[in-house]
Enzyme design. Structure first.
Site, PDB file in Angstrom:
ATOM      1  CG  HIS A   1      -2.350   2.336  -3.102  1.00 24.00           C
ATOM      2  ND1 HIS A   1      -2.035   1.586  -4.208  1.00 24.00           N
ATOM      3  CD2 HIS A   1      -1.558   1.898  -2.105  1.00 24.00           C
ATOM      4  CE1 HIS A   1      -1.088   0.715  -3.897  1.00 24.00           C
ATOM      5  NE2 HIS A   1      -0.787   0.886  -2.623  1.00 24.00           N
TER       6      HIS A   1
ATOM      7  NE  ARG B   1      -1.768   2.721   3.990  1.00 21.45           N
ATOM      8  CZ  ARG B   1      -1.185   1.703   3.372  1.00 21.45           C
ATOM      9  NH1 ARG B   1      -0.091   1.183   3.848  1.00 21.45           N
ATOM     10  NH2 ARG B   1      -1.701   1.212   2.270  1.00 21.45           N
TER      11      ARG B   1
ATOM     12  CD  GLU C   1       0.556   6.268   0.656  1.00 16.53           C
ATOM     13  OE1 GLU C   1       1.753   5.984   0.487  1.00 16.53           O
ATOM     14  OE2 GLU C   1      -0.352   5.424   0.622  1.00 16.53           O
TER      15      GLU C   1
ATOM     16  CB  VAL D   1       7.707   1.881  -9.822  1.00 12.13           C
ATOM     17  CG1 VAL D   1       7.963   1.607 -11.303  1.00 12.13           C
ATOM     18  CG2 VAL D   1       8.142   0.701  -8.958  1.00 12.13           C
TER      19      VAL D   1
ATOM     20  NE  ARG E   1       0.085  -6.545  -2.480  1.00 15.67           N
ATOM     21  CZ  ARG E   1      -0.234  -5.303  -2.122  1.00 15.67           C
ATOM     22  NH1 ARG E   1      -1.349  -4.743  -2.578  1.00 15.67           N
ATOM     23  NH2 ARG E   1       0.538  -4.611  -1.316  1.00 15.67           N
TER      24      ARG E   1
ATOM     25  CG  ASN F   1       1.817   2.706   6.834  1.00 15.25           C
ATOM     26  OD1 ASN F   1       1.251   1.632   7.007  1.00 15.25           O
ATOM     27  ND2 ASN F   1       2.104   3.188   5.637  1.00 15.25           N
TER      28      ASN F   1
END
Ligand code: ADP
Length: 385
Positions: free
Chosen positions: A164, A75, A368, A315, A225, A11
């Protein structure tokens, strides 16, 4: 693919390269790590980063071959309009990833770098691209379409792609396993809250809406962001403050979100600032929670009936206060958190709603790397499917 065959998952981000060696069939993580600060100090570029990853993987002096790799899974953030299934990377696909599509050009340079050096280093293995946009490829047109002039949207591929996707798909499947319920019987909201953050509404295993759009900037407030802003802001600040396109893009991606408002992108540090009475940090947190609640409420309306809401990523998995504040006062909507369960330091998949809550609330760790490795194993087993 033999049982012992493993997938190296790569990744590549702009400044870091995460890697993992995964045994997809037994869902085992054999090794993983991250090479940080690419372009800064001893790790000059992605080639050096991959070399450093190889060195870590062969620390005990074993050759790379002893890792028993069957494939390398990469990825890739953006597949543009045409690439979405896990795809074997030949020269033609490689060119498409980096050069042909303007969207790919914006988002894929780090992955393209990673693929380039990995193909050179491991030329005999199949290299497979797994796209972050894949799961959302078939979003319903009403959710995928921006209300802008059709000819412009069509000419330039301007639609909502969603990101995602590997995580949203993996977590929604894990939710069905955890609840021992068929995936197609569940209406789900998945909240992937990491450095980047996105929400999705999934009906019977199929996504019906997601918060990221043409790019991973749209939607929730994130670490750095902005998420949703009025599109008129750009022309306003370019006229008034003289900001150019590149500069504004950097501000929205790297200097906004909770970092831009509160000075920290990591929620552990943000909470510390709030505890010390920092009002800017408190506002950053409040804006983050407010946006999250709007998406949760919106997706409950999109789904009509919501069986389960799931928190995942850094989170979502670790921050009990965010989960509590995102769902507080929603009993009239059928969502009731159990405070004690929510505060539990457990790490695995777990229920945090009260037993009587009409909507179940879960925390489910994402993985992932495992999902990418499994997608690669599936492609190798069934190349034509
Ligand atoms: P990425 O998007 O880089 O994959 P992650 O999903 O790993 O990110 O999430 C990273 C973020 O998770 C950190 O920036 C931090 O805000 C948050 N985080 C990690 N651990 C905790 C924790 N124990 N409590 C609160 N937040 C955490």
């Amino acid at each position: 693919m033999a049982d012992s065959s493993r997938v190296l998952v790569v990744n590549s981000g702009s400044s870091s390269l995460k890697y993992a060696v995964v045994e997809p069939d037994s869902a085992t993580m054999v090794a993983d790590g991250v090479i940080e600060r690419i372009g800064d100090g001893p790790v000059a570029d992605h080639s050096a980063a991959l070399q450093a990853a190889f060195e870590e993987l062969t620390e005990s002096g074993r050759p790379l071959e002893s890792l028993n790799l069957a494939a390398v899974g990469h990825r890739v953030v953006h597949g543009g309009p045409n690439l979405y299934e896990p795809t074997l990377i030949d020269d033609d696909v490689f060119a498409q990833l980096g050069e042909l599509e303007p969207l790919a050009e914006l988002h894929n340079p780090p992955a393209v770098q990673g693929i380039k050096v990995a193909r050179k280093a491991l030329p005999d293995l199949p290299h497979i691209a797994v796209f972050d946009t894949a799961f959302f490829h078939d979003l319903p047109p009403a959710a995928a379409t921006y209300a802008i002039r059709r000819d412009i949207a069509q000419r330039w591929g301007v639609r909502r792609y969603g990101f995602h996707g590997t995580s949203h798909q993996y977590v929604s499947e894990e939710v069905a396993k955890f609840l021992d319920a068929p995936l197609d019987s569940l209406n789900q909201i998945v909240l992937h809250l990491g450095n980047g953050a996105s929400a999705s509404a999934i009906a019977g295993g199929r996504p019906v809406d997601t918060s990221m759009g043409l790019t991973p900037l749209e939607g929730l407030v994130m670490g750095t962001r902005s998420g949703d802003i009025d599109p008129g802001i750009f022309s306003y600040v370019s006229r008034t403050a003289g900001l150019g396109v590149e500069e504004f893009d950097d501000i929205l991606n790297d200097e906004s979100g909770v970092f831009g408002l509160g000075g920290e992108k990591d929620f552990r540090a943000l909470h510390k600032r709030i505890e010390s009475g920092d009002e800017a940090a408190k506002l950053a947190y409040d804006v983050y929670i407010h946006r999250l609640r709007k998406y949760i409420g919106g997706y409950m309306a999109v789904l009509g009936n919501t069986d389960v809401i799931t928190f995942t990523a850094g989170v979502g998995e670790n921050d009990a206060a965010v989960r509590r504040d995102a769902l507080s006062g929603l009993t009239p909507l059928g969502v009731e958190l159990d405070e004690r369960r929510n505060e539990s330091p457990d790490k695995g998949a777990r229920r945090i709603s009260s037993d009587g809550s009409p909507t179940t609330v879960l925390v489910v760790p994402t993985n992932e790397e495992l999902a990418i490795a499994q997608a690669c194993a599936e492609l190798i087993r069934n190349p034509g499917s």
